[in-house]
Write an enzyme that holds these catalytic residues in place. Structure first.
Site, PDB file in Angstrom:
ATOM      1  N   ASP A 111       8.642 -51.051 -10.641  1.00 26.86           N
ATOM      2  CA  ASP A 111       9.052 -51.784  -9.455  1.00 26.86           C
ATOM      3  C   ASP A 111      10.102 -52.844  -9.836  1.00 26.86           C
ATOM      4  O   ASP A 111      11.124 -52.509 -10.436  1.00 26.86           O
ATOM      5  CB  ASP A 111       7.804 -52.391  -8.792  1.00 26.86           C
ATOM      6  CG  ASP A 111       8.068 -53.019  -7.450  1.00 26.86           C
ATOM      7  OD1 ASP A 111       8.269 -52.285  -6.473  1.00 26.86           O
ATOM      8  OD2 ASP A 111       8.058 -54.271  -7.371  1.00 26.86           O
ATOM      9  N   HIS A 278       2.701 -45.777  -4.896  1.00 27.04           N
ATOM     10  CA  HIS A 278       3.655 -46.668  -5.559  1.00 27.04           C
ATOM     11  C   HIS A 278       3.132 -47.285  -6.847  1.00 27.04           C
ATOM     12  O   HIS A 278       3.885 -47.470  -7.806  1.00 27.04           O
ATOM     13  CB  HIS A 278       4.048 -47.784  -4.587  1.00 27.04           C
ATOM     14  CG  HIS A 278       4.930 -48.831  -5.185  1.00 27.04           C
ATOM     15  ND1 HIS A 278       6.225 -48.573  -5.611  1.00 27.04           N
ATOM     16  CD2 HIS A 278       4.707 -50.149  -5.447  1.00 27.04           C
ATOM     17  CE1 HIS A 278       6.763 -49.679  -6.081  1.00 27.04           C
ATOM     18  NE2 HIS A 278       5.864 -50.652  -6.005  1.00 27.04           N
TER      19      HIS A 278
END
Length: 297
Positions: A111, A278
Site C-alpha cells: 500500500d 487488499h
C-alpha cells in the site's frame, strides 16, 4: 505498548531530514541479507506480525514505521505537502538502513509503503537489490486512469486530500467508526487481532497521526505526482527486478492492470493476483512469506 515480534529487537533511530530530526521506530530480527518491510495506511509495522518472523529465518528483517505512522515522528506538514512526499519518507528509510549497517537491501512494501518503496528505488537505485510491492499500481497511473468505479471504491483518496482540517475533523469525531468502514472491505476487520486493531485505532485517534496520514495523501496528489512526471519526462525507470502481488478481490485488480502498469516504469516485472483482498500480509501471510523467500533468494 506497540506490538513486538518474537525474537525481534525494538529500535528507535533518529535520522536527519530537511524537516529536522526524524525518529524512525523499527523492529529488527533474524540474520542473512537485509530486507526492509514498509507498511501501508492506516497501519503500522504490525502488519508484518506473521510474515516477519518467518522471513527472519532467512533474512535480517527490518520492519519500520513510516514517518507519520506508529511510533515514528509526526512532523507538521509543510504548505506544499513535501514533508510527507514519498521522496522524503523514502530518504528516512535509507538513512535508517545505513544507520543499521545496511547500504544495500531487499525491499518489500504494502500500500503506501509500496509507494514509498517505489520512490526509494527510483531515488536510491544503488541501495535496492530487488523490489516487491503489494496491491498497488504506480500512483501516477492510478490518478490518471481514475474512473467512477475507482473513485467510488477508493473514495478516501479524494476525501483525505481535502484541505486541513476537513478530513481531520470528520474522522476525529469517531475514529473507530471511520476505520471499520474503511478497512472492512473484502475480508472484514476480523483478520486483525485485537492487539493490532487497537494499534491501528490509536494511530487514527491521535490528532498528530491523523494529520500526518492526511498529509501523506495530500502529498500523493501534489508533489509526488510532480516527481513521478519528472521521472517520466526524463525516461527514468527501475532497472532492478520488481515483483508485484495484488488481491484478486480488491479494487486494484478490478480497475487496473498491475503488470502492464508497472512495465511502464520498470524493465523486469513479474507478478500475479492472489486470492484475497487488499490486506495481503494479514490475509495471506504464509503466501507473502513464501513469495518473498523465492523472489529475494
Amino acid at each position: 505498548m506497540a506490538i513486538c515480534f518474537p525474537g525481534f529487537e525494538q529500535k528507535h533511530v533518529v535520522v536527519s531530514s530537511i524537516d529536522g530530526p526524524i525518529e524512525i521506530a523499527c523492529l529488527v530480527g533474524g540474520s542473512g541479507p537485509a530486507l526492509l518491510l514498509l507498511h501501508g495506511f492506516p497501519q503500522t509495522k504490525a502488519i508484518w506480525h506473521q510474515v516477519a518472523p518467518a522471513l527472519a529465518k532467512h533474512f535480517t528483517v527490518v520492519a519500520s514505521d513510516l514517518r507519520g505512522y506508529g511510533q515514528s515522528s509526526k512532523p507538521a506538514g509543510a504548505q506544499d505537502h513535501s514533508t510527507y512526499s514519498k521522496r522524503f519518507m523514502a530518504a528516512d528509510q535509507v538513512a535508517l538502513m545505513k544507520h543499521l549497517g545496511h547500504h544495500q537491501f531487499f525491499l518489500l512494501g504494502h500500500d503506501r509503503g509500496g509507494r514509498v518503496s517505489h520512490r526509494l528505488a527510483m531515488d536510491h537505485p544503488e541501495c535496492v537489490k530487488k523490489l516487491m510491492v503489494l496491491d498497488i499500481s504506480p500512483t501516477l497511473t492510478m490518478y490518471e486512469s481514475t474512473t467512477m468505479e475507482f473513485a467510488r471504491g477508493y473514495w478516501h483518496w479524494f476525501f483525505l486530500i481535502q484541505p486541513n482540517p476537513v478530513p481531520e475533523t470528520l474522522i476525529g469525531a469517531n475514529p473507530e467508526f471511520w476505520l471499520k468502514n474503511h478497512m472492512g472491505r473484502h475480508a472484514g476487520t476480523g483478520i486483525f487481532s485485537p492487539e493490532r486493531w487497537a494499534e491501528y485505532v490509536a494511530g487514527v485517534a491521535d490528532p498528530l497521526g491523523l494529520r500526518a496520514m492526511c498529509e501523506d495523501y495530500r502529498a500523493a496528489a501534489t508533489v509526488d505526482l510532480l516527481h513521478d512526471r519528472q521521472d517520466r519526462q526524463e525516461g527514468k525507470t527501475l532497472n532492478i527486478p520488481l515483483h508485484v502481488l495484488w488481491g484478486q478481490h480488491g479494487l486494484v485488480n478490478q480497475c487496473f492492470k498491475p503488470l502492464e502498469d508497472w512495465k511502464l516504469v520498470a524493465g523486469q516485472v513479474t507478478g500475479k493476483a492472489v486470492p484475497c483482498g487488499h490486506y495481503i500480509p494479514e490475509e495471506l501471510p504464509e503466501l507473502v512469506a513464501q513469495e518473498s523467500r523465492t523472489f529475494f533468494a
